[in-house]
Motif scaffolding. Structure first.
Motif, short mmCIF file in Angstrom:
data_model
loop_
_atom_site.label_atom_id
_atom_site.label_comp_id
_atom_site.label_asym_id
_atom_site.label_seq_id
_atom_site.Cartn_x
_atom_site.Cartn_y
_atom_site.Cartn_z
N LYS A 360 -41.65 -20.19 -12.19
CA LYS A 360 -41.21 -18.85 -13.32
C LYS A 360 -41.84 -17.77 -13.47
CE LYS A 360 -41.71 -21.15 -17.89
NZ LYS A 360 -42.47 -21.18 -19.02
N GLN A 361 -43.27 -17.88 -12.95
CA GLN A 361 -43.41 -16.92 -12.76
C GLN A 361 -42.93 -15.68 -11.48
OE1 GLN A 361 -48.11 -17.18 -11.45
NE2 GLN A 361 -47.69 -14.81 -10.71
N TYR A 362 -42.62 -16.42 -10.37
CA TYR A 362 -41.97 -15.17 -9.11
C TYR A 362 -40.87 -15.67 -9.53
CZ TYR A 362 -46.69 -15.24 -7.52
OH TYR A 362 -47.77 -15.04 -7.75
N ASP A 363 -39.86 -16.43 -10.31
CA ASP A 363 -38.22 -16.68 -10.81
C ASP A 363 -38.01 -17.52 -8.89
OD1 ASP A 363 -35.99 -15.74 -11.39
OD2 ASP A 363 -35.69 -13.83 -10.62
N PHE A 364 -38.38 -17.91 -8.51
CA PHE A 364 -38.15 -18.42 -7.80
C PHE A 364 -37.51 -19.77 -7.49
CE2 PHE A 364 -42.43 -18.06 -5.06
CZ PHE A 364 -41.91 -16.55 -4.29
N SER A 365 -35.92 -20.05 -6.98
CA SER A 365 -35.04 -21.23 -7.73
C SER A 365 -35.42 -22.41 -6.27
CB SER A 365 -33.81 -20.74 -7.35
OG SER A 365 -33.35 -19.41 -8.43
N GLN A 366 -36.26 -22.37 -5.33
CA GLN A 366 -36.37 -23.03 -4.51
C GLN A 366 -37.79 -23.03 -3.58
OE1 GLN A 366 -32.55 -21.92 -3.98
NE2 GLN A 366 -33.92 -20.10 -3.50
N VAL A 367 -38.74 -24.41 -3.48
CA VAL A 367 -39.78 -23.72 -2.90
C VAL A 367 -40.04 -24.47 -1.92
CG1 VAL A 367 -42.09 -23.79 -3.08
CG2 VAL A 367 -40.92 -22.83 -4.84
N PRO A 368 -40.82 -24.33 -0.23
CA PRO A 368 -40.81 -25.31 0.82
C PRO A 368 -41.78 -25.95 0.45
CG PRO A 368 -39.88 -22.98 1.39
CD PRO A 368 -40.28 -23.09 0.04
N VAL A 369 -42.59 -27.24 0.17
CA VAL A 369 -43.48 -28.17 0.87
C VAL A 369 -44.21 -28.46 1.39
CG1 VAL A 369 -44.22 -30.18 -0.64
CG2 VAL A 369 -42.80 -29.22 -1.19
N VAL A 370 -45.90 -27.28 1.75
CA VAL A 370 -45.97 -27.51 2.62
C VAL A 370 -47.51 -27.96 3.07
CG1 VAL A 370 -47.27 -25.51 4.46
CG2 VAL A 370 -44.69 -25.47 3.97
N ASP A 371 -47.71 -28.57 3.92
CA ASP A 371 -48.72 -29.33 4.57
C ASP A 371 -50.03 -29.30 5.11
OD1 ASP A 371 -51.00 -30.61 4.11
OD2 ASP A 371 -49.92 -33.00 4.63
N GLY A 372 -50.66 -28.31 5.26
CA GLY A 372 -51.39 -27.49 6.30
C GLY A 372 -50.45 -26.33 6.89
N GLU A 373 -50.26 -26.62 7.98
CA GLU A 373 -49.00 -25.89 8.56
C GLU A 373 -47.52 -26.40 8.77
OE1 GLU A 373 -49.79 -22.91 10.06
OE2 GLU A 373 -51.32 -22.61 8.89
N THR A 374 -47.79 -27.81 8.36
CA THR A 374 -46.60 -28.37 8.52
C THR A 374 -45.44 -28.26 6.86
OG1 THR A 374 -46.97 -30.18 9.58
CG2 THR A 374 -45.37 -31.08 8.97
N VAL A 376 -43.11 -30.20 4.81
CA VAL A 376 -43.73 -31.65 4.99
C VAL A 376 -41.67 -31.94 3.53
CG1 VAL A 376 -45.20 -32.69 5.32
CG2 VAL A 376 -44.46 -32.37 3.14
N GLY A 377 -41.30 -30.83 2.85
CA GLY A 377 -40.29 -31.40 1.79
C GLY A 377 -39.70 -29.93 0.97
N ALA A 378 -39.32 -30.28 0.01
CA ALA A 378 -38.45 -29.21 -0.63
C ALA A 378 -38.37 -29.78 -1.73
CB ALA A 378 -37.59 -28.68 0.37
N ILE A 379 -38.71 -28.32 -2.92
CA ILE A 379 -38.20 -28.82 -4.20
C ILE A 379 -36.98 -27.82 -5.08
CG2 ILE A 379 -40.35 -29.95 -5.14
CD1 ILE A 379 -41.50 -27.29 -5.99
N ILE A 380 -36.66 -27.81 -5.90
CA ILE A 380 -35.35 -26.61 -6.14
C ILE A 380 -35.29 -26.27 -7.72
CG2 ILE A 380 -33.77 -26.75 -4.22
CD1 ILE A 380 -32.03 -28.24 -5.53
N GLU A 381 -35.14 -25.77 -8.39
CA GLU A 381 -35.08 -25.63 -9.74
C GLU A 381 -34.72 -26.88 -10.76
OE1 GLU A 381 -34.15 -22.23 -11.29
OE2 GLU A 381 -31.99 -22.62 -10.72
N ASP A 402 -44.46 -36.25 -5.94
CA ASP A 402 -43.61 -37.49 -6.43
C ASP A 402 -41.65 -36.73 -6.03
OD1 ASP A 402 -45.74 -38.90 -6.64
OD2 ASP A 402 -46.45 -37.62 -8.27
N ILE A 403 -41.95 -35.75 -6.74
CA ILE A 403 -40.64 -35.23 -6.45
C ILE A 403 -39.71 -34.32 -5.82
CG2 ILE A 403 -41.06 -34.65 -9.19
CD1 ILE A 403 -40.88 -32.11 -9.21
N MET A 404 -40.11 -34.45 -4.64
CA MET A 404 -39.60 -33.25 -3.46
C MET A 404 -39.21 -33.80 -3.02
SD MET A 404 -42.59 -33.59 -0.48
CE MET A 404 -42.78 -34.50 0.13
N ARG A 405 -37.77 -32.87 -2.18
CA ARG A 405 -36.57 -33.49 -1.36
C ARG A 405 -37.18 -33.25 0.07
NH1 ARG A 405 -31.60 -30.80 -2.98
NH2 ARG A 405 -32.40 -31.77 -4.87
N LYS A 406 -36.08 -33.88 1.04
CA LYS A 406 -36.33 -33.95 2.59
C LYS A 406 -36.21 -32.21 2.79
CE LYS A 406 -33.57 -37.19 4.21
NZ LYS A 406 -32.06 -37.91 4.46
#
Length: 452
Positions: A360-374, A376-381, A402-406
């Motif tokens: 909401k703050q940055y008006d992102f519709s999708q965000v990569p999920v990153v663990d360290g440098e890798t 690992v997933g993605a979430i969308i609105e 719990d909700i992230m996709r590939k």
């Protein structure tokens, strides 16, 4: 104190810089003699000063005289530097294919510049050779240096460039690669290196529309080989006296397009903003890869700086007009057009509430999920919205994991938009691309729409 008496004393002793990315397909080590460190930003400073000193010594150039030369720009710059310090007037003739930047620089140094047509024979009275010769006959106390046949040209490189390269490589150089124009650089440098080690291979890079390669291989001066070309600084429709064909082991021709594209790659991938002929020299080397072995040490000598070509090969419109760039946009073009290039991501351990707040703050519709440098997933609105609607009382306890996709697909920055379309779908509304500096970028559907 370490102080130079004048700018001419800074000529020479340029560095050797190792190439990496653009020569990754070669089996051996490749070094570049970066002549842009000369004060006139080209290798021609060396021979220009040598020609002036020799002409002064034997009286061909008198105090207060006029320096006349036919030049593609770089020799003129070297002569202009000497003229500024030593008080000479300069008149330069050049061809109409030279970049505007070259002409402006010469004029900035106080020279008079006369532009002549390219597509005429050397004997034509309109050619830049003929005009220079005529002016030297008409103007009192003037001297036409004629870098093509003035042997001080190649002597300068025998005395400076060759010894520098031999010293800098500790005598381990096996191949010298040089674009050939007047022939002074390759002939003088090559002669010195072969005197130290006759096994050193000297390779000349030529361009289509030039006579060098066929003459070297057959001894025939074939006028059918001569036609207009765009590449600046190499190739000739004459046989300059400075070209010592006995020193050169082979010639390799490079197209206008391949030279221009490689010059841009050198800037983008190696951080070396160089001239047209530098791109041709490296492109020629890559074409000769089958002749190289792992223990070889190649030195590529380049001519000038890329600032002389900003309006040409470093201008996308100029490149596209000549068919040197694809008209179709690529992923890297989308990245360039993005207003915000920072790569935003979220950790899998973050709560769904934190993810919602960030989007909401940055008006992102999708965000990569990153663990360290890798990644690992993605979430969308829609993932976040669907979870909140289904679990209105549990969102504070659940995590992004719990909700992230590939993860979003990772693609090359060289990928075209038509190829990119195969990776964009309802399940994958974005992709991740890594540029040549190692920075990651998210390219979403919206970025594609903005490009049209």
């Amino acid at each position: 104190m370490d102080i130079k008496n004048n700018i001419l004393e800074t000529i020479g002793n340029t560095p050797l810089v190792q190439l990496h990315k653009v020569v990754r397909d070669l089996p051996c080590r490749v070094l570049m003699k970066v002549e842009t460190f000369n004060p006139g930003h080209s290798i021609k400073d060396r021979m220009a000063l040598k020609m002036v000193e020799d002409a002064e010594a034997d009286g061909r150039l008198q105090p207060g005289g006029t320096i006349i030369e036919c030049t593609s720009g770089n020799t003129g710059m070297g002569l202009a530097l000497a003229a500024c310090v030593r008080g000479y007037r300069c008149i330069f003739t050049t061809s109409d294919k030279q970049s505007k930047e070259k002409l402006d620089i010469l004029r900035a140094m106080g020279a008079e510049v006369i532009v002549c047509p390219t597509n005429v024979t050397p004997e034509d009275p309109r050619s830049y050779y003929s005009v220079a010769r005529r002016l030297s006959e008409e103007i009192p106390n003037s001297f036409w240096f004629n870098q093509y046949d003035n042997l001080s040209n190649r002597l300068a490189h025998y005395e400076s460039t060759g010894p520098e390269i031999w010293r800098q490589t500790d005598g381990q150089i096996t191949h010298l690669v040089v674009g050939v124009g007047t022939g002074g650089t390759i002939s003088g440098t090559g002669r010195y290196l072969k005197e130290q080690n006759p096994a050193v291979q000297v390779w000349g890079v030529d361009t289509y529309g030039s006579v060098f390669k066929k003459y070297h291989e057959t001894g025939e001066f074939d006028e059918k080989e001569i036609y207009p070309y765009i590449t600046e600084g190499i190739g000739e429709d004459i046989l300059p006296a400075n070209v010592d064909f006995s020193v050169i082991d082979l010639f390799e021709k490079v197209t206008d397009k391949d030279g221009a594209v490689m010059a841009r790659r050198l800037a983008r991938e190696e951080g070396l903003l160089l001239g047209y002929s530098a791109g041709s020299a490296v492109a020629g080397l890559l074409q000769l890869r089958d002749r190289l072995k792992p223990d070889d040490l190649v030195v590529v000598v380049i001519h000038d700086h890329g600032s002389r070509y900003i309006g040409k090969l470093y201008n996308d419109d100029w490149m596209r007009d000549r068919g040197f760039l694809d008209t179709e946009l690529r992923v890297r073009d989308l990245i360039t057009q993005k207003k915000e290039s920072a790569f935003a991501s979220i950790a899998p351990s973050a709560s769904v509430r934190e993810a919602l707040k960030m989007m909401k703050q940055y008006d992102f519709s999708q965000v990569p999920v990153v663990d360290g440098e890798t990644i690992v997933g993605a979430i969308i609105e829609t993932d976040v919205l669907n979870f909140l609607l289904a679990n209105p009382l549990e969102h504070s306890e659940k995590t992004v994991a719990d909700i992230m996709r590939k993860p979003f697909p990772e693609v090359s920055t060289d990928m075209t938009l038509s190829e990119l379309g195969k990776h964009i779908s309802k399940e994958n509304p974005a992709v991740v691309a890594t540029d040549r500096s190692g920075r990651k970028h998210l390219v979403a559907q919206y970025d594609i729409l903005r490009a049209f």
